[in-house]
Design a protein around this motif. Structure first.
Motif, PDB file in Angstrom:
ATOM      1  N   GLY A 157       5.156  23.598  -4.411  1.00 45.07           N
ATOM      2  CA  GLY A 157       5.321  22.570  -4.595  1.00 45.07           C
ATOM      3  C   GLY A 157       5.250  21.174  -3.424  1.00 45.07           C
ATOM      4  N   THR A 160       8.839  18.049  -3.042  1.00 45.24           N
ATOM      5  CA  THR A 160       9.774  17.563  -2.996  1.00 45.24           C
ATOM      6  C   THR A 160      10.271  18.639  -2.347  1.00 45.24           C
ATOM      7  OG1 THR A 160       9.067  19.864  -4.375  1.00 45.24           O
ATOM      8  CG2 THR A 160       8.884  16.922  -5.824  1.00 45.24           C
ATOM      9  N   TYR A 366       2.106  11.606  -5.458  1.00 49.47           N
ATOM     10  CA  TYR A 366       3.264  12.775  -5.606  1.00 49.47           C
ATOM     11  C   TYR A 366       4.834  11.907  -4.944  1.00 49.47           C
ATOM     12  CZ  TYR A 366       0.635  11.511  -0.766  1.00 49.47           C
ATOM     13  OH  TYR A 366       0.652  11.055  -0.386  1.00 49.47           O
ATOM     14  N   ASN A 387       5.147  12.843 -10.442  1.00 47.83           N
ATOM     15  CA  ASN A 387       5.034  13.713 -10.222  1.00 47.83           C
ATOM     16  C   ASN A 387       3.117  14.075  -9.987  1.00 47.83           C
ATOM     17  OD1 ASN A 387       5.615  16.687 -11.222  1.00 47.83           O
ATOM     18  ND2 ASN A 387       5.325  16.437 -12.731  1.00 47.83           N
ATOM     19  N   GLN A 407       8.766  20.424 -10.200  1.00 48.87           N
ATOM     20  CA  GLN A 407       8.320  19.387  -9.021  1.00 48.87           C
ATOM     21  C   GLN A 407       8.846  18.354  -9.706  1.00 48.87           C
ATOM     22  OE1 GLN A 407       4.886  19.185  -7.457  1.00 48.87           O
ATOM     23  NE2 GLN A 407       4.242  20.874  -7.611  1.00 48.87           N
ATOM     24  N   GLU A 411      12.483  16.193  -8.343  1.00 48.47           N
ATOM     25  CA  GLU A 411      12.062  14.759  -7.764  1.00 48.47           C
ATOM     26  C   GLU A 411      12.999  14.494  -8.192  1.00 48.47           C
ATOM     27  OE1 GLU A 411       8.393  11.058  -8.904  1.00 48.47           O
ATOM     28  OE2 GLU A 411       8.691  13.344 -10.020  1.00 48.47           O
TER      29      GLU A 411
END
Length: 611
Positions: A157, A160, A366, A387, A407, A411
């Motif tokens: 990912g 994050t 993101y 996300n 993720q 977050e």
């Protein structure tokens, strides 16, 4: 509480649901943890110059028969005259700045996608009874970290933050860290191989060492009760804590203080009165110093308190209707380009948003960095955080769902105490099918478990029937707020088409026009009916305002977008040159005509109800 798994294998979440329904604790990925408010802890920065070697063939970790090497580059060996042949030596390799993407630091790396090895030496004084975590703000996309040749964690990912326990791998005084970061785009990644932004690779956000005692505060959630405007509720989790241990929370200026007891699961429920509390809002972004203590550990936060909820088609901030005057923002660095990460980047981007008259920003596509969120808290800008489920990921692949869920967990658990965040977005412009709807609705359920205090949204595509835009995506039933993207006058029709367009929305919920707009190259001036001119972009905005004002349930808008950003999909020579030119500001800070058009509409509150 910590999960273990094999190399980058999808893992199941471990959730501890609190009795008071406040949230869930999640361990997001093997060998790493999430630290809420990590940037508020004392830490030793590892920012600066790191030795770096690109490794397109994966030579540093695989031999010529593709077997994993026991003598890989993570051992940080050095070439010596008269010694055995070597294929690398970090000591003599060029350097890259961390944080930073590699693409904009060396011309030969601009288009590079693949593994990159990083190495840095550091000194650290070990203290008995403590744990040391390596905290990475972001590493795009897959990454593995070694301390003194011992693997300490791996992560998937690119946007994050995560932390790795490196205590057992450290040595007194001199140590070295090696990281392999691979930004290869993958069909089974989140996001997938196709995006409309540049795939910047590397250690793109800050890296540091954080020292904590054996039992430490790893996550917490403190928020204003919807039932009382002077009551703070939530929870604190202490990793390694024992049932019966005490936790205290105090809020500066208010004099509010409480002490709670840990339960067997390491969670202490918090409820406290804070008389005279001033609520956080865009007009008055009041932040309070908050001290959280457990044993010998403490976190000193800076927090605002407010409520956000939906009633019918209204969005209520602190119980009052609000219209979200916003703009969409990519994490593209102003002026220097590349991935944004610094306080200066955040202040510049959100400073332009404030000049526009914004009280809202959609941070696409993101999760953005802590500096951006801290700046939004301070400036009073409400935030949509997203996300990276973008376009057509593999919705029927359980492993891909696990990646998206991890993720999302990272977050939320990293950023849940930013007053500015009011919306968790699950996805952007996804195709309509059953697998997609199940995938994203399941993410929405997960988000509500982790944080029931905020609203859930997603940016949906809309259908066109004649001159009518139809919003009937089945995903809408799982959202609190309907986000919609449309480009009438740019990808569909012309300016006159906008004036004829009507909307048919199947859901009695608030709507945010999460994207609209058109491209313009700063300084390009020809007749107003020509694409990519400043005049056409400005006229498009004016026509859009008329159309948007006719939508009864419109409660916000975030046109696309604040600043031009790099995208390899945008190749029109002399105009795009690998940039998406829909920004109101160029990548070099030049404001286009549409900037003033939107600014006038926002400052005069000419668009939208519940202003």
């Amino acid at each position: 509480m910590r999960l273990r798994s094999e190399h980058l294998r999808p893992v199941l979440l471990m959730l501890v649901t609190l009795v008071n329904g406040s949230a869930c604790i999640a361990r997001a990925q093997s060998d790493s943890i999430v630290l809420t408010g990590a940037d508020r802890r004392p830490q030793m920065s590892l920012n600066g110059e790191w030795h770096a070697i690109p490794d397109q063939y994966g030579t540093g970790i695989y031999d010529f028969h593709n077997h994993e090497r026991k003598d890989g580059w993570f051992l940080n060996q050095h070439f010596k005259p008269g010694g055995p042949p070597m294929d690398y030596d970090f000591a003599t390799a060029p350097t890259l700045k961390v944080p930073g993407d590699w693409n904009t630091q060396r011309p030969e790396l601009f288009w590079y996608e693949g593994p990159m090895w990083y190495e840095k030496d550091f000194h650290y004084d070990l203290k008995p009874g403590t744990k040391i975590f390596l905290r990475i703000g972001a590493a795009n996309y897959k990454s593995i970290f070694w301390i003194n040749g011992k693997k300490v964690c791996e992560h998937e990912g690119g946007f994050t933050a995560f932390a790795c326990d490196i205590t057992a791998a450290l040595k007194p005084d001199t140590n070295f860290i090696v990281a392999m970061v691979d930004n290869t785009r993958r069909d089974d990644g989140v996001p997938t191989a196709q995006t409309d932004w540049f795939n910047y690779g590397g250690l793109t956000r800050e890296v540091s060492l954080i020292t904590v005692p054996g039992a430490f505060i790893d996550q917490y959630d403190l928020h204003l009760s919807r039932d009382s405007k002077d009551t703070i509720e939530g929870w604190v989790h202490v990793e390694g804590g024992q049932g019966g241990d005490k936790v205290s929370v105090s809020i500066g200026e208010t004099g509010a203080k409480t002490e709670a007891t840990l339960k067997a699961d390491g969670v202490a429920d918090i409820e406290m009165k804070a008389p005279g509390l001033k609520l956080w809002s865009p007009e008055s972004p009041k932040l309070y110093p908050v001290a959280i203590k457990a044993g010998s550990d403490s976190v000193n936060e800076l927090m605002g308190f407010r409520t956000i909820e939906v009633k019918g088609t209204e969005i209520l901030l602190n119980g009052k209707p609000i219209f979200l005057r916003g703009v969409s923002i990519h994490a593209e660095a102003p002026y220097r380009t590349g991935r944004a990460w610094s306080e200066k980047d955040a202040e510049t981007l959100l400073g332009w948003a404030k000049q526009l008259g914004c009280n809202f920003a959609r941070l696409a596509h993101y999760p953005h960095d802590e500096n951006m969120l801290r700046a939004a808290d301070k400036l009073g800008i409400l935030i949509w955080s997203e996300n990276p489920v973008y376009w057509a990921v593999e919705f029927d692949n359980l492993a891909v769902y696990d990646k998206a869920r991890r993720q999302l967990d990272e977050e939320i658990n990293t950023s849940r105490d930013h007053a500015s965040i009011i919306l968790w977005s699950m996805a952007n412009e996804t195709p309509v099918n059953d697998a997609r709807t199940k995938f994203i609705s399941s993410l929405a359920t997960e988000a509500r478990k982790l944080d029931p205090t905020r609203l859930i949204t997603a940016a949906l595509l809309v259908r066109t029937q004649g001159t009518t835009k139809i919003v009937d995506d089945p995903l809408g039933q799982y959202l609190d707020v309907i986000g919609t993207n449309e480009y009438t006058g740019w990808y569909e029709g012309d300016l006159s088409t906008i004036d004829k367009t009507t909307w048919q929305i199947a859901y009695d919920k608030p709507q945010i026009m999460s994207e609209f707009g058109g491209g313009a190259k700063a300084g390009k001036h020809t007749p107003a009916n020509s694409f990519f001119t400043e005049e056409y972009q400005a006229e498009l905005y004016k026509h859009q305002f008329g159309m948007l004002s006719k939508i009864p349930q419109l409660r916000g808008m975030s046109p696309w977008c604040l600043m031009d950003f790099r995208s390899p999909r945008r190749m029109l020579s002399g105009i795009q040159d690998d940039f998406n030119r829909k920004g109101l500001v160029s990548d070099q800070g030049v404001k286009k005509q549409a900037f003033a058009v939107l600014q006038k509409a926002y400052l005069s509150k000419a668009v939208g109800k519940a202003q």
